[in-house]
Write a protein that holds these residues in place. Structure first.
Motif, PDB file in Angstrom:
ATOM      1  N   HIS A 105      22.472  -6.207 -16.593  1.00 52.58           N
ATOM      2  CA  HIS A 105      23.384  -6.844 -15.650  1.00 52.58           C
ATOM      3  C   HIS A 105      24.441  -7.657 -16.385  1.00 52.58           C
ATOM      4  O   HIS A 105      24.225  -8.145 -17.493  1.00 52.58           O
ATOM      5  CB  HIS A 105      22.617  -7.773 -14.704  1.00 52.58           C
ATOM      6  CG  HIS A 105      21.480  -7.113 -14.004  1.00 52.58           C
ATOM      7  ND1 HIS A 105      21.646  -6.078 -13.124  1.00 52.58           N
ATOM      8  CD2 HIS A 105      20.136  -7.346 -14.070  1.00 52.58           C
ATOM      9  CE1 HIS A 105      20.468  -5.696 -12.665  1.00 52.58           C
ATOM     10  NE2 HIS A 105      19.535  -6.442 -13.221  1.00 52.58           N
ATOM     11  N   ASP A 106      25.617  -7.786 -15.775  1.00 53.14           N
ATOM     12  CA  ASP A 106      26.622  -8.704 -16.298  1.00 53.14           C
ATOM     13  C   ASP A 106      26.864  -9.795 -15.273  1.00 53.14           C
ATOM     14  O   ASP A 106      26.404  -9.707 -14.131  1.00 53.14           O
ATOM     15  CB  ASP A 106      27.928  -7.976 -16.650  1.00 53.14           C
ATOM     16  CG  ASP A 106      28.574  -7.321 -15.438  1.00 53.14           C
ATOM     17  OD1 ASP A 106      28.873  -8.036 -14.455  1.00 53.14           O
ATOM     18  OD2 ASP A 106      28.787  -6.092 -15.471  1.00 53.14           O
ATOM     19  N   ILE A 107      27.579 -10.836 -15.656  1.00 59.01           N
ATOM     20  CA  ILE A 107      27.686 -12.020 -14.807  1.00 59.01           C
ATOM     21  C   ILE A 107      28.525 -11.787 -13.561  1.00 59.01           C
ATOM     22  O   ILE A 107      28.530 -12.614 -12.661  1.00 59.01           O
ATOM     23  CB  ILE A 107      28.226 -13.231 -15.592  1.00 59.01           C
ATOM     24  CG1 ILE A 107      29.660 -12.979 -16.073  1.00 59.01           C
ATOM     25  CG2 ILE A 107      27.306 -13.558 -16.755  1.00 59.01           C
ATOM     26  CD1 ILE A 107      30.291 -14.215 -16.705  1.00 59.01           C
ATOM     27  N   SER A 108      29.230 -10.657 -13.500  1.00 57.67           N
ATOM     28  CA  SER A 108      30.009 -10.365 -12.298  1.00 57.67           C
ATOM     29  C   SER A 108      29.168  -9.736 -11.200  1.00 57.67           C
ATOM     30  O   SER A 108      29.629  -9.594 -10.068  1.00 57.67           O
ATOM     31  CB  SER A 108      31.179  -9.434 -12.641  1.00 57.67           C
ATOM     32  OG  SER A 108      30.705  -8.159 -13.060  1.00 57.67           O
ATOM     33  N   SER A 109      27.938  -9.372 -11.519  1.00 58.03           N
ATOM     34  CA  SER A 109      27.066  -8.709 -10.552  1.00 58.03           C
ATOM     35  C   SER A 109      26.200  -9.731  -9.823  1.00 58.03           C
ATOM     36  O   SER A 109      25.251 -10.274 -10.393  1.00 58.03           O
ATOM     37  CB  SER A 109      26.166  -7.681 -11.254  1.00 58.03           C
ATOM     38  OG  SER A 109      25.186  -7.190 -10.363  1.00 58.03           O
ATOM     39  N   GLN A 110      26.512  -9.979  -8.564  1.00 61.55           N
ATOM     40  CA  GLN A 110      25.712 -10.925  -7.792  1.00 61.55           C
ATOM     41  C   GLN A 110      24.316 -10.386  -7.511  1.00 61.55           C
ATOM     42  O   GLN A 110      23.341 -11.143  -7.495  1.00 61.55           O
ATOM     43  CB  GLN A 110      26.421 -11.252  -6.477  1.00 61.55           C
ATOM     44  CG  GLN A 110      27.617 -12.173  -6.646  1.00 61.55           C
ATOM     45  CD  GLN A 110      27.219 -13.608  -6.944  1.00 61.55           C
ATOM     46  OE1 GLN A 110      26.612 -14.271  -6.110  1.00 61.55           O
ATOM     47  NE2 GLN A 110      27.563 -14.086  -8.123  1.00 61.55           N
ATOM     48  N   SER A 111      24.183  -9.097  -7.294  1.00 67.56           N
ATOM     49  CA  SER A 111      22.849  -8.528  -7.100  1.00 67.56           C
ATOM     50  C   SER A 111      22.047  -8.597  -8.392  1.00 67.56           C
ATOM     51  O   SER A 111      20.830  -8.839  -8.372  1.00 67.56           O
ATOM     52  CB  SER A 111      22.937  -7.084  -6.605  1.00 67.56           C
ATOM     53  OG  SER A 111      23.629  -6.262  -7.525  1.00 67.56           O
ATOM     54  N   GLY A 112      22.726  -8.406  -9.531  1.00 67.30           N
ATOM     55  CA  GLY A 112      22.035  -8.517 -10.810  1.00 67.30           C
ATOM     56  C   GLY A 112      21.523  -9.919 -11.048  1.00 67.30           C
ATOM     57  O   GLY A 112      20.382 -10.120 -11.485  1.00 67.30           O
ATOM     58  N   ILE A 113      22.351 -10.932 -10.766  1.00 65.81           N
ATOM     59  CA  ILE A 113      21.929 -12.319 -10.925  1.00 65.81           C
ATOM     60  C   ILE A 113      20.763 -12.625 -10.001  1.00 65.81           C
ATOM     61  O   ILE A 113      19.789 -13.292 -10.395  1.00 65.81           O
ATOM     62  CB  ILE A 113      23.110 -13.272 -10.665  1.00 65.81           C
ATOM     63  CG1 ILE A 113      24.097 -13.201 -11.835  1.00 65.81           C
ATOM     64  CG2 ILE A 113      22.624 -14.712 -10.472  1.00 65.81           C
ATOM     65  CD1 ILE A 113      25.352 -14.021 -11.638  1.00 65.81           C
ATOM     66  N   PHE A 114      20.813 -12.125  -8.765  1.00 61.75           N
ATOM     67  CA  PHE A 114      19.719 -12.385  -7.837  1.00 61.75           C
ATOM     68  C   PHE A 114      18.417 -11.733  -8.312  1.00 61.75           C
ATOM     69  O   PHE A 114      17.338 -12.328  -8.206  1.00 61.75           O
ATOM     70  CB  PHE A 114      20.073 -11.884  -6.437  1.00 61.75           C
ATOM     71  CG  PHE A 114      18.998 -12.144  -5.421  1.00 61.75           C
ATOM     72  CD1 PHE A 114      18.568 -13.437  -5.162  1.00 61.75           C
ATOM     73  CD2 PHE A 114      18.407 -11.106  -4.726  1.00 61.75           C
ATOM     74  CE1 PHE A 114      17.565 -13.679  -4.229  1.00 61.75           C
ATOM     75  CE2 PHE A 114      17.415 -11.332  -3.794  1.00 61.75           C
ATOM     76  CZ  PHE A 114      16.994 -12.630  -3.546  1.00 61.75           C
ATOM     77  N   ASN A 115      18.507 -10.535  -8.850  1.00 57.49           N
ATOM     78  CA  ASN A 115      17.303  -9.881  -9.367  1.00 57.49           C
ATOM     79  C   ASN A 115      16.679 -10.694 -10.497  1.00 57.49           C
ATOM     80  O   ASN A 115      15.448 -10.791 -10.607  1.00 57.49           O
ATOM     81  CB  ASN A 115      17.638  -8.469  -9.857  1.00 57.49           C
ATOM     82  CG  ASN A 115      17.766  -7.480  -8.727  1.00 57.49           C
ATOM     83  OD1 ASN A 115      17.043  -7.564  -7.733  1.00 57.49           O
ATOM     84  ND2 ASN A 115      18.692  -6.534  -8.848  1.00 57.49           N
ATOM     85  N   ILE A 116      17.517 -11.295 -11.338  1.00 57.21           N
ATOM     86  CA  ILE A 116      17.006 -12.143 -12.420  1.00 57.21           C
ATOM     87  C   ILE A 116      16.412 -13.424 -11.843  1.00 57.21           C
ATOM     88  O   ILE A 116      15.368 -13.912 -12.305  1.00 57.21           O
ATOM     89  CB  ILE A 116      18.125 -12.440 -13.429  1.00 57.21           C
ATOM     90  CG1 ILE A 116      18.579 -11.148 -14.117  1.00 57.21           C
ATOM     91  CG2 ILE A 116      17.652 -13.460 -14.474  1.00 57.21           C
ATOM     92  CD1 ILE A 116      19.833 -11.291 -14.942  1.00 57.21           C
ATOM     93  N   GLN A 117      17.079 -14.003 -10.846  1.00 54.87           N
ATOM     94  CA  GLN A 117      16.512 -15.182 -10.171  1.00 54.87           C
ATOM     95  C   GLN A 117      15.127 -14.857  -9.620  1.00 54.87           C
ATOM     96  O   GLN A 117      14.180 -15.650  -9.776  1.00 54.87           O
ATOM     97  CB  GLN A 117      17.432 -15.644  -9.037  1.00 54.87           C
ATOM     98  CG  GLN A 117      18.753 -16.236  -9.460  1.00 54.87           C
ATOM     99  CD  GLN A 117      18.674 -17.736  -9.740  1.00 54.87           C
ATOM    100  OE1 GLN A 117      17.613 -18.279 -10.041  1.00 54.87           O
ATOM    101  NE2 GLN A 117      19.807 -18.410  -9.643  1.00 54.87           N
ATOM    102  N   LEU A 118      14.991 -13.703  -8.976  1.00 58.50           N
ATOM    103  CA  LEU A 118      13.693 -13.305  -8.427  1.00 58.50           C
ATOM    104  C   LEU A 118      12.653 -13.156  -9.523  1.00 58.50           C
ATOM    105  O   LEU A 118      11.527 -13.653  -9.408  1.00 58.50           O
ATOM    106  CB  LEU A 118      13.832 -11.980  -7.673  1.00 58.50           C
ATOM    107  CG  LEU A 118      14.329 -12.003  -6.237  1.00 58.50           C
ATOM    108  CD1 LEU A 118      14.493 -10.580  -5.712  1.00 58.50           C
ATOM    109  CD2 LEU A 118      13.366 -12.774  -5.340  1.00 58.50           C
TER     110      LEU A 118
END
Length: 280
Positions: free
Chosen positions: A230-243
């Motif tokens: 994921h890169d920082i522009s991906s909100q779904s990617g950030i959420f997956n990492i948060q999860l």
């Protein structure tokens, strides 16, 4: 002229932050005043929006807003000239809180909806501002923009916050009743306000301080996304990492992260954003 639609969850904090930061970052800070940027207030959390969109067997955001046009007089002005709703906006942004502590509405069959799964579906669908729209999430809420002051140097330095409140699954937590050790999400605003009382008023925050604040949040995302696909522009990617790394803890937490730096990251691009921050 094509317009940009901004849909905010709250009626005070987020529009105020938008008004305070847009002139510092965007090349055309008058486009809201000139009627090219349309600001609408949804007034409640992301899960209510999700339920209403799903009830209509689709995720048509503009259609949902038009069905309730009396609540959005700004939209009536935009569409008065006979513009086709789907073609009225060249970009659409939805700015909401994580709100993991709220009660999720029930689905049509009476069962409870899993909030994290609902949010994941929303982020996967609203992932392009020029198409369906782009959803950006603040963790745990809008006040997060005022929380950070120092750029972390490692994942271990990332500041976290409790996020599930009364829905915390860890009934065995020894600190559950200790509000100082395990503060409920509803006191997060007070925590931030007490930590940085001068920031309670956005006019007290200098352009240079806004730049530092933005850098802090971008750095958090970079550390979170390092070593992933994921890169920082991906909100779904950030959420997956948060999860994976934070929400899945026995006492669920989130890495404190504001949506606003990522709104402008998408709006003007990373290179332009960093150049403007450095030139503040």
């Amino acid at each position: 002229m094509s317009k940009v639609l901004f849909l905010f969850e709250g009626d005070k904090l987020e529009p105020g932050l938008f008004e305070a930061t847009l002139p510092l970052i965007a090349s055309d800070s008058n486009f809201v005043r000139d009627g090219n940027g349309i600001v609408c207030i949804y007034g409640t959390h992301i899960y209510t929006l999700y339920s209403k969109l799903k009830a209509d067997d689709g995720l048509d955001l503009v259609g949902e807003l038009i069905r309730n046009i009396d609540s959005y007089p700004q939209l009536r002005e935009v569409l008065r000239d006979g513009e086709i709703p789907e073609e009225a906006f060249e970009a659409t942004y939805l700015i909401f809180d994580y709100d993991g502590h709220v009660n999720m509405p029930r689905s049509a069959d009476g069962s409870y909806i899993d909030g994290d799964m609902a949010l994941m579906e929303m982020l996967d669908f609203f992932d392009d501002a020029s198409d369906n729209g782009k959803l950006l999430i603040s963790y745990p809420m809008g006040e997060a923009i005022k929380h950070l002051s120092d750029e972390p140097t490692s994942v271990e330095d990332i500041i976290t916050s409790k996020c599930k409140g009364p829905h915390c699954p860890n009934m065995e937590c020894e600190h559950r009743s200790d509000k100082s050790t395990c503060p409920p999400i509803k006191v997060y605003k007070s925590i931030v306000n007490n930590l940085h009382p001068r920031r309670n008023r956005t006019e007290n925050i200098t352009p240079q301080e806004w730049g530092q604040i933005f850098k802090c949040h971008l750095k958090v995302a970079e550390l979170m996304c390092d070593g992933t696909d994921h890169d920082i522009s991906s909100q779904s990617g950030i959420f997956n990492i948060q999860l994976r790394d934070f929400i899945s803890k026995s006492c669920p937490q989130v890495a404190v992260l504001s949506s606003f730096p990522f709104l402008y990251l998408d709006f003007i691009g990373k290179t332009a954003l960093l150049e403007r921050i450095d030139n503040l």
